[in-house]
Design an enzyme around this catalytic site. Structure first.
Site, PDB file in Angstrom:
ATOM      1  N   GLU A 181       3.824   1.785   2.294  1.00  0.00           N
ATOM      2  CA  GLU A 181       4.761   3.007   2.206  1.00  0.00           C
ATOM      3  C   GLU A 181       4.627   3.875   3.670  1.00  0.00           C
ATOM      4  O   GLU A 181       5.604   4.401   3.956  1.00  0.00           O
ATOM      5  CB  GLU A 181       4.211   3.653   1.113  1.00  0.00           C
ATOM      6  CG  GLU A 181       4.555   3.431  -0.118  1.00  0.00           C
ATOM      7  CD  GLU A 181       3.541   2.293  -1.074  1.00  0.00           C
ATOM      8  OE1 GLU A 181       2.829   1.752  -0.071  1.00  0.00           O
ATOM      9  OE2 GLU A 181       3.950   1.855  -1.949  1.00  0.00           O
ATOM     10  N   PHE A 221      -1.803   6.271 -15.808  1.00  0.00           N
ATOM     11  CA  PHE A 221      -1.937   5.124 -14.888  1.00  0.00           C
ATOM     12  C   PHE A 221      -1.145   5.463 -13.619  1.00  0.00           C
ATOM     13  O   PHE A 221       0.035   5.704 -13.750  1.00  0.00           O
ATOM     14  CB  PHE A 221      -1.648   3.818 -15.478  1.00  0.00           C
ATOM     15  CG  PHE A 221      -1.443   2.569 -14.441  1.00  0.00           C
ATOM     16  CD1 PHE A 221      -2.558   2.193 -13.735  1.00  0.00           C
ATOM     17  CD2 PHE A 221      -0.410   2.041 -14.273  1.00  0.00           C
ATOM     18  CE1 PHE A 221      -2.469   1.148 -12.968  1.00  0.00           C
ATOM     19  CE2 PHE A 221      -0.132   1.197 -13.232  1.00  0.00           C
ATOM     20  CZ  PHE A 221      -1.365   0.591 -12.718  1.00  0.00           C
ATOM     21  N   GLN A 222      -1.437   5.375 -12.447  1.00  0.00           N
ATOM     22  CA  GLN A 222      -0.841   5.692 -11.222  1.00  0.00           C
ATOM     23  C   GLN A 222      -0.132   7.090 -11.233  1.00  0.00           C
ATOM     24  O   GLN A 222       0.695   7.365 -10.534  1.00  0.00           O
ATOM     25  CB  GLN A 222       0.412   4.642 -10.867  1.00  0.00           C
ATOM     26  CG  GLN A 222      -0.380   3.261 -10.690  1.00  0.00           C
ATOM     27  CD  GLN A 222       0.820   2.338  -9.786  1.00  0.00           C
ATOM     28  OE1 GLN A 222       2.014   2.335 -10.185  1.00  0.00           O
ATOM     29  NE2 GLN A 222       0.242   1.389  -9.080  1.00  0.00           N
ATOM     30  N   LYS A 241       9.323   9.733 -14.333  1.00  0.00           N
ATOM     31  CA  LYS A 241      10.289   8.450 -15.040  1.00  0.00           C
ATOM     32  C   LYS A 241      11.215   8.908 -15.701  1.00  0.00           C
ATOM     33  O   LYS A 241      12.302   8.478 -15.792  1.00  0.00           O
ATOM     34  CB  LYS A 241       9.173   7.379 -15.185  1.00  0.00           C
ATOM     35  CG  LYS A 241       9.805   6.324 -15.454  1.00  0.00           C
ATOM     36  CD  LYS A 241       8.854   5.101 -15.672  1.00  0.00           C
ATOM     37  CE  LYS A 241       9.402   3.721 -15.714  1.00  0.00           C
ATOM     38  NZ  LYS A 241       8.165   2.722 -15.687  1.00  0.00           N
ATOM     39  N   MET A 279      -8.729   4.529  24.427  1.00  0.00           N
ATOM     40  CA  MET A 279      -8.713   5.706  24.638  1.00  0.00           C
ATOM     41  C   MET A 279     -10.371   6.424  24.072  1.00  0.00           C
ATOM     42  O   MET A 279     -10.691   7.297  24.816  1.00  0.00           O
ATOM     43  CB  MET A 279      -7.756   6.568  23.932  1.00  0.00           C
ATOM     44  CG  MET A 279      -7.566   8.158  24.398  1.00  0.00           C
ATOM     45  SD  MET A 279      -7.396   8.397  26.141  1.00  0.00           S
ATOM     46  CE  MET A 279      -5.787   8.293  26.375  1.00  0.00           C
TER      47      MET A 279
END
Lengths: 586, 158
Positions: free
Chosen positions: A53, A115-116, A165, A489
């Protein structure tokens, strides 16, 4: 109201389409599946599946920066959304219009640690312009319209829509967004009044300035003030230095171009700022990498600050004259109102440009070994030389996307941008892993142009999985992997400020040739200066993506440098000067 | 006590507005003294009064500009204390003294009231400017204070 019914998912996609969205990116998952289901009914929206993502977030940023249009990023709840957070924070820091659409668990189970489930709105609030969760399908059309507007107006930035959802599945008759939105807190910028007292004050300061410098920032690119910037500088005869994001807004070959300012800025740019009597800040925010020690910055100069975001004015540096507005519009007004310098100012310009040219000579002297030799202490290639060759080879005309680190600074310094808005990098947040996915986004936005992704071995591996997106989308991107086996760096800072304690910066790297092969990408290895141009030539001619890996010298240090919190007069010019100023001469 | 800086915010009554404001205050490291939110004469508009401690004086224009960027915020301004009425309500629970008249006379001086009386405790209420509230607490030192709670400041310009 139409009597036709649609589900929330369809309304979301329809509203995006109504606002001209042609392309989206992201990653499917449980809580966003109903909306992905409806994609098939919207053939006008192309979807790019990333491999992570965060990659999708940077693909979107690359696309939007290159073509100015939104590319919504659609991901699932929980880990899908939390993975996106870094790219959103990056868009916030760099003022990039961005629309995150995150699936959420159903409203019935929100708050139960389902969940999630994660509190995405809570996570997004501090790093977005606006974020809201939609609780009814009836609200979707208006909310999408609102978000698209907020992301793209005023100081552009990221917005998040969190959509449970069940709201995606629920049917509604509200399928069209209202024409007018009630958004009291979003500033829009009607043309400014040319008779504002601040305009006259700014003109007066400009007319009388003997040693002026323009500080050009991202705002010039975002407001598309290409012509206006050039005209303003030429008409007032004012040299310009650039923030990291201001680069490519004026051709590098233009005589008034001093190059980058700040921590790794050019000597001619930083010395001009140090000695100026007038700083004209154009769409920039006086970041600490630009100012060094704030208390000493601009101590002897007047400051005109032209900026779209009123909260940036007087935030870090106090402005003598502040003009809040769209930069392009303000520049047009200033150009129209400017009627010549005073005689004193005209007379003193020659001395001012003489001192600037002396510093330009100094820069050239210090860079001589790069241009004439090109190898570091360990006889491996200098990143600066590779970028210089790329710049010459492409005549400064191509799109340059970088990651974060030494290669980024050397690209900013040694690529001579001749074309407007051809430089894409992560500035404010400084996100390693930006380069590869952002290059994908730039290539999608500009399919007929060359895109060069300049990366390091550390940064490349932070989003290396996006090679899979290149494979799937059959994209042709030139990846230049500047491999010195170190986080260069950080190593530079350890070298200079941490007693050469090189802790955790050496990387054991994979065989990049085999990685390239696995993803169907052409590969070449370069370790000699004379092989650079042929490799670039080969890469450009290849019809698939390429990786050119360069054996780079881990001893390369980016100079000049104003260390964090130091004043401009203590700019470290080169290695010899560093040994002296850091008391390291043995 | 040090002087407070008061900011008055009017915002649409939407989810998350107060949270966005408090996130900003934390993120910018301002010292929040009180924050109150309430309805206004217009339906759907909330008024939020925020006070900061004096140390933040030079940061106040910056926080005003930052709060102004919140989409639901309609207006935000610093109020001029000379031209503003500022009030808060204080509730104090003390252990019930043997002689109740001692406490009632003190409460009367501060134009407060005894709002609850039980066998063991007394709850007192005083409303007013912060100076008066703090003065009342100081005057109560001779009693055994069990709990203190206050509403935070509500400000209204003349």
């Amino acid at each position: 109201m139409s009597s036709k019914k649609m589900n929330g998912a369809s309304v979301l996609l329809k509203t995006l389409q109504d606002f001209g969205i042609e392309i989206m990116t992201g990653y499917i998952g449980g809580a966003i599946m109903p909306t992905f289901d409806e994609l098939i009914n919207f053939p006008g929206i192309r979807f790019i599946t990333s491999r992570h993502e965060q990659g999708a977030g940077f693909i979107a940023q690359g696309y939007t920066r290159a073509c100015g249009k939104l590319m919504p990023v659609m991901v699932t709840s929980g880990p899908g959304a939390t993975n996106l957070v870094t790219a959103v924070a990056d868009a916030m820091m760099d003022s990039v219009a961005f629309l995150a659409i995150t699936g959420q668990v159903s409203t019935k189970v929100i708050g139960t640690d389902a969940f999630q489930e994660s509190d995405i709105i809570g996570l997004m609030y501090p790093i977005t312009k606006y974020a809201e969760m939609l609780l009814k399908a009836d609200d979707v059309a208006e909310a999408v319209a609102r978000s698209v507007f907020i992301a793209q107006n005023g100081r552009t930035g990221p917005v998040c829509i969190d959509i449970p959802k069940n709201v995606q599945i629920e049917e509604t008759e509200n399928i069209d967004a209202p024409k007018a939105l009630d958004l009291p807190g979003v500033q829009t910028y009607p043309p400014i009044d040319p008779d504002l007292p601040e305009i006259k004050q700014a003109i007066d300061l400009i007319k009388e300035a003997k040693k002026p410098v323009a500080l050009v920032g991202h705002g010039v690119i975002l407001s598309q003030a290409k012509i206006e910037l050039r005209e303003f500088l030429e008409k007032t005869n004012i040299p310009a230095s650039f923030t990291l994001h201001g680069l490519s807004s004026l051709p590098a070959s233009h005589p008034l171009n001093l190059g980058m300012m700040g921590m790794h800025g050019e000597i001619e740019a930083n010395r001009a700022i140090e000695n100026a009597d007038l700083l004209i800040a154009l769409g920039m925010r006086f970041d600490d990498r630009v100012t060094g020690k704030l208390e000493e910055y601009a101590k002897n100069s007047k400051v005109i600050h032209i900026e779209i975001d009123p909260s940036e004015i007087n935030k870090n540096v106090k402005a003598d004259v502040a003009i809040n507005g769209d930069l392009r519009n303000v520049l047009q007004v200033l150009i129209a109102k400017f009627d010549g310098l005073t005689k004193e100012a005209t007379d003193s310009r020659q001395a001012w440009f003489d001192s600037i040219n002396q510093n330009r000579e100094l820069s050239r002297k210090y860079y001589k070994h790069i241009f004439e030799y090109g190898y570091g202490k360990n006889n491996r290639l200098l990143m600066s030389r590779i970028i210089h060759e790329l710049s010459e080879f492409t005549k400064g005309q191509d799109n340059i996307v970088t990651d974060v680190g030494q290669h980024q600074m050397q690209a900013a310094k040694f690529y001579k941008f001749e074309r407007f808005n051809t430089w894409f990098t992560s500035g404010g947040l400084g996100t390693m892993g930006f380069g590869l996915p952002a290059a994908i986004g730039v290539k999608i936005a500009r399919p007929n142009e060359e895109v060069w992704c300049i990366t390091g071995d550390g940064s490349f591996q932070m989003n290396i999985q996006e090679l899979g997106t290149i494979l799937q989308e059959k994209l042709n991107i030139n990846i230049l992997l500047l491999n010195n086996g170190y986080l260069g760096m950080v190593k530079q800072w350890q070298d200079m400020f941490h007693n050469e304690n090189f802790t955790e910066v050496e990387l054991t790297n994979p065989n990049f040739a085999k990685i390239a092969e696995g993803y169907g990408i052409a590969y070449r290895f370069v370790e000699k200066v004379e092989d650079i141009i042929p490799a670039l030539q080969w890469s450009k001619q290849e019809t698939r993506s390429t990786i050119v890996e360069f054996a780079c010298d881990e001893q390369e240090i980016v100079y000049p440098m104003i260390p964090s919190g130091w004043t401009f007069d203590r700019m470290i010019l080169n290695e010899d000067h560093a040994l002296e100023i850091l008391n390291k001469r043995k | 006590m040090s002087k407070l800086h008061t900011i008055l915010v009017f915002a649409q009554n939407k989810r998350g507005v107060l949270e966005r404001i408090t996130i900003l205050i934390r993120r910018k490291m301002y010292n929040l003294e009180t924050i109150t939110a309430s309805d206004t004469e217009v339906e759907g508009i909330k008024r939020i009064t925020i006070t900061f401690t004096q140390g933040d004086a030079d940061k106040i224009p910056q926080i005003v500009a930052q709060i102004n960027k919140i989409v639901e915020v309609i207006s935000v301004k610093t109020v001029d204390s000379a031209n503003t009425v500022e009030r808060e309500i204080l509730l104090v629970k003390i252990k019930r003294p043997r002689n109740l008249s001692e406490i009632t006379s003190l409460v009367n001086i501060f134009r407060g009231s005894v709002v609850d009386l039980s066998e063991q405790t007394v709850i007192l209420q005083v409303a007013g400017e912060r100076k008066k509230i703090l003065g009342f607490i100081t005057a109560l030192k001779q009693f055994e204070i069990l709990e203190i709670g206050s509403s935070g400041i509500v400000a209204m310009e003349r």
